[in-house]
Design a protein around this motif. Structure first.
Motif, PDB file in Angstrom:
ATOM      1  N   ARG A 173       0.825  -1.208   0.000  1.00 29.89           N
ATOM      2  CA  ARG A 173       0.000   0.000   0.000  1.00 29.89           C
ATOM      3  C   ARG A 173       0.858   1.256   0.000  1.00 29.89           C
ATOM      4  O   ARG A 173       0.564   2.232  -0.703  1.00 29.89           O
ATOM      5  N   GLU A 174       1.924   1.249   0.797  1.00 33.31           N
ATOM      6  CA  GLU A 174       2.803   2.411   0.856  1.00 33.31           C
ATOM      7  C   GLU A 174       3.505   2.648  -0.477  1.00 33.31           C
ATOM      8  O   GLU A 174       3.610   3.788  -0.945  1.00 33.31           O
ATOM      9  N   LEU A 175       3.984   1.566  -1.110  1.00 35.92           N
ATOM     10  CA  LEU A 175       4.710   1.713  -2.367  1.00 35.92           C
ATOM     11  C   LEU A 175       3.783   2.089  -3.518  1.00 35.92           C
ATOM     12  O   LEU A 175       4.218   2.756  -4.461  1.00 35.92           O
ATOM     13  N   ARG A 176       2.530   1.673  -3.469  1.00 36.53           N
ATOM     14  CA  ARG A 176       1.590   2.093  -4.514  1.00 36.53           C
ATOM     15  C   ARG A 176       1.465   3.613  -4.538  1.00 36.53           C
ATOM     16  O   ARG A 176       1.531   4.239  -5.601  1.00 36.53           O
ATOM     17  N   LYS A 177       1.249   4.200  -3.366  1.00 36.78           N
ATOM     18  CA  LYS A 177       1.124   5.662  -3.277  1.00 36.78           C
ATOM     19  C   LYS A 177       2.407   6.327  -3.741  1.00 36.78           C
ATOM     20  O   LYS A 177       2.384   7.306  -4.502  1.00 36.78           O
ATOM     21  N   TRP A 178       3.524   5.785  -3.307  1.00 37.62           N
ATOM     22  CA  TRP A 178       4.834   6.345  -3.673  1.00 37.62           C
ATOM     23  C   TRP A 178       5.076   6.252  -5.171  1.00 37.62           C
ATOM     24  O   TRP A 178       5.542   7.201  -5.806  1.00 37.62           O
ATOM     25  N   LEU A 179       4.748   5.101  -5.790  1.00 36.13           N
ATOM     26  CA  LEU A 179       4.970   4.935  -7.230  1.00 36.13           C
ATOM     27  C   LEU A 179       4.125   5.919  -8.025  1.00 36.13           C
ATOM     28  O   LEU A 179       4.587   6.481  -9.024  1.00 36.13           O
ATOM     29  N   ARG A 180       2.886   6.148  -7.589  1.00 37.80           N
ATOM     30  CA  ARG A 180       2.033   7.104  -8.291  1.00 37.80           C
ATOM     31  C   ARG A 180       2.653   8.500  -8.227  1.00 37.80           C
ATOM     32  O   ARG A 180       2.629   9.241  -9.219  1.00 37.80           O
ATOM     33  N   ALA A 200      -4.530  -1.960  -9.230  1.00 36.79           N
ATOM     34  CA  ALA A 200      -4.780  -1.380 -10.552  1.00 36.79           C
ATOM     35  C   ALA A 200      -5.721  -0.188 -10.461  1.00 36.79           C
ATOM     36  O   ALA A 200      -5.506   0.848 -11.109  1.00 36.79           O
ATOM     37  N   LEU A 201      -6.779  -0.302  -9.669  1.00 40.48           N
ATOM     38  CA  LEU A 201      -7.748   0.785  -9.552  1.00 40.48           C
ATOM     39  C   LEU A 201      -7.128   2.020  -8.908  1.00 40.48           C
ATOM     40  O   LEU A 201      -7.438   3.151  -9.283  1.00 40.48           O
ATOM     41  N   GLU A 202      -6.237   1.812  -7.949  1.00 39.77           N
ATOM     42  CA  GLU A 202      -5.640   2.937  -7.233  1.00 39.77           C
ATOM     43  C   GLU A 202      -4.548   3.629  -8.043  1.00 39.77           C
ATOM     44  O   GLU A 202      -4.410   4.856  -7.996  1.00 39.77           O
ATOM     45  N   LEU A 203      -3.773   2.857  -8.808  1.00 43.60           N
ATOM     46  CA  LEU A 203      -2.565   3.388  -9.443  1.00 43.60           C
ATOM     47  C   LEU A 203      -2.778   3.979 -10.824  1.00 43.60           C
ATOM     48  O   LEU A 203      -2.150   4.956 -11.193  1.00 43.60           O
ATOM     49  N   SER A 204      -3.622   3.364 -11.622  1.00 44.87           N
ATOM     50  CA  SER A 204      -3.561   3.589 -13.066  1.00 44.87           C
ATOM     51  C   SER A 204      -4.405   4.766 -13.543  1.00 44.87           C
ATOM     52  O   SER A 204      -5.407   5.135 -12.928  1.00 44.87           O
TER      53      SER A 204
END
Length: 345
Positions: A173-180, A200-204
């Protein structure tokens, strides 16, 4: 860099892994390839990277047919699930590696390579760790190093293959936010493979949902979630229930009983009604779906309950956490948002 996949088919020993797949990837967007195992998403990523060659069809980088280009010619940055870091190299050496192995004619000076590597370590929030080795880092830190190494070569396209699959849920979860955030700052065209719907829903910016080597639907996360175009997409993206229904003068019936829902157009024989657990309303009287509570679990601030309906069918709905229903309670409800699909052949 815009990437266009045009009518691509890929076979392995005459087994088709991709069937006539076409996809336009907009320059600067982050697009997720989403699907179950065996859907063809990783094969499509490897074709874009140049690690595989299409059996037929073409792959364009910009307006140029790049189908037969090597990985080096495509200038691809690749991040794998299992980091693929060089264990005998420090963090700084790992990040700088892609620049150091360039042909002499395009290789920056050593001082410039070091400056760029340190700059990227600052970008991925690893400043001060440049002298450490991969085995001295956490899984999340290693994946940040892998991304910094991919970015160091200033890639035309950044490809990520299940990059967070080996990490625990909180780190993911932390890395998803960071990658975005990193993507928004760098603006690279990024293709992200995952089987995780939430990811996928959160990042893309857009989703490409795949199944059995075919593209099922492409659109924004909201569009794909709220307006799925096939039973597969409805069933795969988010939680859902489906029930066989018939139509009598426009009113839908389940097990021969009206359910208080009307169709806006013709309804095919043996149609199936799809709805999500939260898109329902509880009713006390009138036509409705009625079931017996058979199981219950907490989902955030609600209770998700499974109801046994007539004919051996089941449906899941969300109830307020303080709802008084207990095992074997009878609950009546109607879908508020729903879609009808003809049976698949």
């Amino acid at each position: 860099m815009q990437v266009r996949v045009a009518n691509v088919r890929k076979e392995f020993d005459r087994f088709p892994a991709l069937h006539d797949v076409s996809l336009d990837i907009v320059s600067g967007e982050l697009i997720a390839l989403l699907g179950p195992s065996g859907s063809g998403k990783t094969t499509l990523l490897r074709l874009i990277a140049g690690l595989e060659v299409p059996t037929s069809g073409q792959i364009f980088f910009g307006d140029t047919d790049a189908s037969e280009w090597t990985v080096q010619q495509r200038n691809i940055g690749f991040v794998f699930q299992h980091y693929a870091l060089f264990r005998h190299m420090t963090v700084l050496e790992n990040v700088a590696f892609g620049l150091k192995v360039r042909p002499r004619s395009t290789r920056p000076l050593a001082a410039e390579i070091r400056r760029r590597a340190l700059e990227l370590l600052d970008l991925v929030q690893l400043s001060g760790l440049e002298k450490r080795y991969p085995n001295q880092l956490s899984g999340g830190q290693r994946q940040r190093v892998a991304l910094a190494r991919a970015l160091a070569i200033e890639p035309a396209v950044l490809l990520l293959d299940e990059p967070f699959g080996a990490l625990d849920a909180q780190v993911r979860r932390e890395l998803r936010k960071w990658l975005r955030e990193i993507h928004d700052r760098t603006g690279h065209t990024t293709v992200f493979v995952t089987h995780d719907q939430e990811e996928a829903l959160e990042l893309s910016d857009r989703l490409c949902v795949m199944s059995q080597g075919r593209v099922e639907q492409v659109g924004s996360p909201d569009n794909v979630y709220d307006q799925p175009e096939s039973p597969f997409v409805f069933g795969f993206i988010g939680e859902s229930s489906q029930l066989p229904v018939t139509s009598v003068e426009g009113g839908l019936q389940f097990a021969g009983q009206p359910i208080g829902v009307r169709a806006s157009g013709p309804v095919s024989d043996n149609a199936r009604l799809f709805f999500r657990p939260h898109d329902i309303e509880l009713v006390e009287a009138g036509p409705a779906l009625v079931g017996t509570l058979s199981a219950s679990r907490r989902v955030g601030g609600t209770r998700r309950v499974e109801l046994a309906l007539d004919g051996g069918h089941h449906a899941e709905i969300d109830l307020p956490f303080d709802h008084p229903a207990t095992a074997h309670s009878r609950i009546a409800f109607r879908p508020r948002r729903w879609q009808l699909f003809a049976p698949t052949t």
